[in-house]
Design a protein around this motif. Structure first.
Motif, PDB file in Angstrom:
ATOM      1  N   GLN A  64     -15.135 -67.644  74.754  1.00 60.01           N
ATOM      2  CA  GLN A  64     -14.646 -68.984  74.505  1.00 60.01           C
ATOM      3  C   GLN A  64     -14.168 -69.075  73.062  1.00 60.01           C
ATOM      4  O   GLN A  64     -14.547 -68.274  72.211  1.00 60.01           O
ATOM      5  CB  GLN A  64     -15.722 -70.044  74.772  1.00 60.01           C
ATOM      6  CG  GLN A  64     -16.903 -70.024  73.837  1.00 60.01           C
ATOM      7  CD  GLN A  64     -17.957 -69.050  74.271  1.00 60.01           C
ATOM      8  OE1 GLN A  64     -17.955 -68.616  75.413  1.00 60.01           O
ATOM      9  NE2 GLN A  64     -18.835 -68.651  73.365  1.00 60.01           N
ATOM     10  N   ARG A  88     -21.291 -69.203  78.647  1.00 60.69           N
ATOM     11  CA  ARG A  88     -20.089 -68.583  79.223  1.00 60.69           C
ATOM     12  C   ARG A  88     -19.815 -67.258  78.536  1.00 60.69           C
ATOM     13  O   ARG A  88     -20.412 -66.919  77.512  1.00 60.69           O
ATOM     14  CB  ARG A  88     -18.887 -69.504  79.041  1.00 60.69           C
ATOM     15  CG  ARG A  88     -18.994 -70.814  79.795  1.00 60.69           C
ATOM     16  CD  ARG A  88     -17.821 -71.716  79.483  1.00 60.69           C
ATOM     17  NE  ARG A  88     -16.563 -71.174  79.951  1.00 60.69           N
ATOM     18  CZ  ARG A  88     -15.364 -71.705  79.677  1.00 60.69           C
ATOM     19  NH1 ARG A  88     -15.292 -72.792  78.925  1.00 60.69           N
ATOM     20  NH2 ARG A  88     -14.270 -71.169  80.143  1.00 60.69           N
ATOM     21  N   PRO A 108     -17.792 -75.068  84.076  1.00 63.61           N
ATOM     22  CA  PRO A 108     -17.905 -75.114  82.614  1.00 63.61           C
ATOM     23  C   PRO A 108     -18.179 -76.539  82.122  1.00 63.61           C
ATOM     24  O   PRO A 108     -17.423 -77.462  82.420  1.00 63.61           O
ATOM     25  CB  PRO A 108     -16.541 -74.613  82.136  1.00 63.61           C
ATOM     26  CG  PRO A 108     -16.040 -73.763  83.259  1.00 63.61           C
ATOM     27  CD  PRO A 108     -16.528 -74.436  84.514  1.00 63.61           C
ATOM     28  N   VAL A 130     -22.039 -73.284  80.898  1.00 71.07           N
ATOM     29  CA  VAL A 130     -21.754 -73.569  82.304  1.00 71.07           C
ATOM     30  C   VAL A 130     -22.945 -74.308  82.895  1.00 71.07           C
ATOM     31  O   VAL A 130     -24.103 -73.969  82.608  1.00 71.07           O
ATOM     32  CB  VAL A 130     -21.502 -72.269  83.094  1.00 71.07           C
ATOM     33  CG1 VAL A 130     -21.367 -72.553  84.584  1.00 71.07           C
ATOM     34  CG2 VAL A 130     -20.257 -71.580  82.583  1.00 71.07           C
TER      35      VAL A 130
END
Length: 694
Positions: A668, A665, A548, A541
């Motif tokens: 993912q 993040r 993102p 991010v």
């Protein structure tokens, strides 16, 4: 208190502008060093001359790429990528006079770039007359390098010319300017004389001293003087008169910042876009103040236009200032600019004598000092607002999509506040669906509809980016539908990251392993892709915006979002990656590598565009796809020659290391990478579900 608020607001705007213009220092390096503004102002005051008011910065103009791809082999097109002379034509919604093409042919410029802007066409663009006018222009100018541009709203003299000037190719040494009323006023008998005058003026300007910035068929009277040498037998004048042709050195006009956006206000408060005479006089004053000269070329030495004063200058209305509705305000602006330029010319004549011209250090004044927007205390000619974002769309024979694309552009325009916040430019590369596009763009002010003769995306995007005015420019394709708040996120990311030069909104990749110039199988295998429908999603991010995003070695079109000043500084997309009108696959990868090589970042984020479906372009048939594949292999190979020792390992390592500053993040897809541990394991990496689309 009000004055303090205005100063604080101006300071904030200047800081924001500085943040969005990281390449300003590099771009100004090639410009002539400005002398000390205070000493220049003092010199002017001693002569009882008022310093010129600050004007716009020099137009940021495209340069030749530092790394140049070899020309694509076997190109059959006669397209001229590097013209020496570019003709700018301002016109009304009607068709061209029959002799205009003949005039440019006899002047020897018909096969170079001719840029025609039909101002305010959308007012007439959805009527039968507008269609006929477009068809007439298209029939008269069918060459590869002719571009017909329609504005969805009235731009006015200065703004329209500035659009065209920005679009001029970096190689151009001279610019021919045929103002708004010139084509209509050129009779059949004058057509040949115009061509001969242009041919003679081109030669005269090429051989004139470097300080001569422009030659006009005739000019506004001033305290003019001539040099005694026969070669310089060109009367010094204030500026060209409205409605007469003239020719100028491209660099002089660009460094002057273009024409002042003279949108005089009418009694109702709306902008009318007039003040042609005031804009010409203001340009003349600034050129003279910068040590340049504006002169009149009659053409006696080449036998052309011997009666030019009668032909061009004594026609009914030719000497009358062309103003908008607010006659008094525009006349005052013209008078003030005329007085300044006349004082400068007179001072030069009295001090230097007939043989010497004013120097930059003596007459520059406040020109370019701090590069603020044009100031006008009286509110006569307010500067044109700079948009936050320019949307450029490359379109080719997808008529059924025009409505959806128009709605998507309108939605993006609305989400960023509408008005002049967003600029829309569409390149109609096939010339079809004019009524549909005119109707769509009429919903957005001052949108531009460009007609080119099958340029394909590399040359089309280069043209539209030069013509655009925002610092953030998004390149869109006609099989994608923009959706949601993507535009706002793109602008935020560029504002947050000063070194960001390129932002991809679909897919990107890291290269690694045993990729070599000749090992095609390893090129296709040894990399990791990120993006929609891929094994790996974006793992980081951007810390300031919380969007993102990841920094990556290469990104795929589309969309591609560029920082305009960096794009022009680095030379735009590589023309050597394709012939005119053909696929240039790999141009996005090469521009990614060029950004890293020159100290700028490349990032990937998910724009979440929606595919409109269908198969076309380079995927329409097996033969086209095979040719696309051969082009891809060729362009991938030459990147190793263009960036020896950098592509791919060094550049790829820079991209991976740059991600250290981002925030990871939560969850993912796929196995994320750790920049501190070198390259991940590229072998056996599963690709995306559609490997050939990114």
């Amino acid at each position: 208190m009000a004055a303090l608020v205005r100063r604080l607001a101006l300071l904030v705007l200047l800081l924001l502008a500085t943040r969005l213009h990281p390449a300003a220092a590099e771009l100004d390096d090639e410009l002539e060093e400005a002398p000390d503004a205070s000493s220049s102002a003092s010199t002017l005051n001693k002569r009882k001359l008022s310093p010129l008011e600050p004007v716009a910065c020099p137009l940021v103009h495209a340069k030749r790429p530092r790394q140049i791809a070899p020309k694509f082999p076997g190109c059959k097109s006669s397209y001229v990528d590097e013209p020496q002379t570019v003709t700018l034509v301002l016109a009304s919604a009607g068709g061209p006079p029959a002799n205009l093409r003949a005039s440019l042919t006899s002047a020897g410029v018909i096969n170079q770039h001719v840029l025609i802007l039909v101002d305010g066409a959308a007012e007439d663009g959805v009527t039968r007359t507008g269609f006929k006018g477009r068809a007439a222009w298209a029939r008269a100018f069918t060459g590869n390098t002719h571009h017909l541009i329609f504005s969805s709203g009235r731009l006015g003299y200065a703004r329209a010319l500035n659009r065209l000037l920005s679009a001029v190719a970096f190689s151009a040494a001279q610019v021919i300017v045929l103002p708004l009323d010139t084509p209509e006023r050129v009779s059949a008998s004058e057509g040949n004389e115009l061509g001969r005058w242009l041919a003679g003026a081109r030669r005269a300007l090429a051989s004139a001293p470097p300080q001569v910035a422009a030659l006009a068929a005739c000019g506004a009277s001033s305290t003019a003087f001539e040099t005694k040498r026969r070669a310089d037998r060109l009367p010094a004048v204030l500026a060209p008169l409205p409605g007469v042709p003239y020719i100028a050195r491209a660099r002089a006009l660009l460094e002057a910042g273009g024409w002042r956006a003279a949108g005089c206000t009418s009694s109702s408060g709306s902008e009318d876009g007039g003040c042609e005479a005031a804009s010409l006089a203001d340009m003349g004053a600034r050129l003279w103040a910068a040590g340049k000269e504006v002169r009149a070329y009659v053409g006696d030495e080449v036998g052309a236009l011997k009666n030019s004063e009668k032909r061009w200058c004594d026609r009914p209305g030719a000497r009358q200032a062309s103003f908008s509705r607010n006659e008094t305000a525009c006349a005052n602006a013209f008078h003030e600019a005329s007085t300044r330029a006349s004082q400068l010319i007179s001072a030069a004549a009295s001090k230097r004598g007939a043989r010497r011209m004013p120097s930059t250090t003596e007459f520059l004044g406040e020109l370019h000092a701090g590069c603020p927007a044009p100031a006008d205390d009286k509110g006569i000619c307010p500067p044109e607002p700079v948009p936050m974002l320019s949307l450029t769309l490359q379109y080719f024979r997808r008529g059924s999509y025009v409505g959806k694309l128009g709605d998507a552009l309108r939605d993006s325009w609305t989400r960023l506040g509408g008005g002049t916040n967003v600029e829309v430019i569409v390149n109609n590369d096939s010339g079809d669906s004019h009524p549909r596009w005119s109707a769509q763009l009429a919903r957005m002010p001052r949108a531009l509809l460009v007609y080119s003769n099958n340029l394909h995306e590399i040359r089309a995007y280069n043209l539209m980016t030069r013509m655009s005015r925002a610092e953030v420019v998004a390149h869109l394709q006609d099989d994608d539908k923009p959706h949601g708040g993507w535009a706002s996120n793109a602008v935020k990311l560029f504002g947050a990251r000063r070194k960001l030069g390129l932002l991809g909104g679909y897919r990107g990749r890291f290269d690694g392993g045993s990729i070599t110039e000749l090992n095609i199988k390893m090129q296709a295998k040894n990399h990791i892709k990120y993006g929609p429908s891929c094994k790996n999603s974006i793992p980081t991010v951007e810390p300031l915006t919380k969007i993102p995003m990841m920094l990556i070695y290469k990104v795929n079109a589309a969309p591609l979002v560029v920082r305009r000043s960096v794009f022009l500084q680095l030379g735009g997309f590589q023309l050597g990656f394709s012939c005119k009108g053909e696929s240039g696959i790999g141009f996005d990868f090469e521009y990614s590598v060029r950004n890293w090589k020159n100290g700028y970042e490349v990032a990937l984020w998910n724009a979440n565009f929606r595919k409109l479906g269908g198969t076309g372009g380079t995927r329409a048939s097996k033969s086209k796809f095979d040719k696309r594949r051969r082009t891809e292999i060729r362009n991938n190979r030459i990147m190793f020659k263009m960036y020896p020792g950098f592509h791919h390992n060094k550049g790829n390592g820079m991209a991976m290391q740059a991600n250290k500053g981002l925030v990871r993040r939560g969850r993912q897809r796929g196995s994320s990478f750790d920049p501190s541990n070198g390259f991940p394991n590229f072998s056996g990496n599963r690709q995306c579900t559609d490997p050939w689309h990114g």
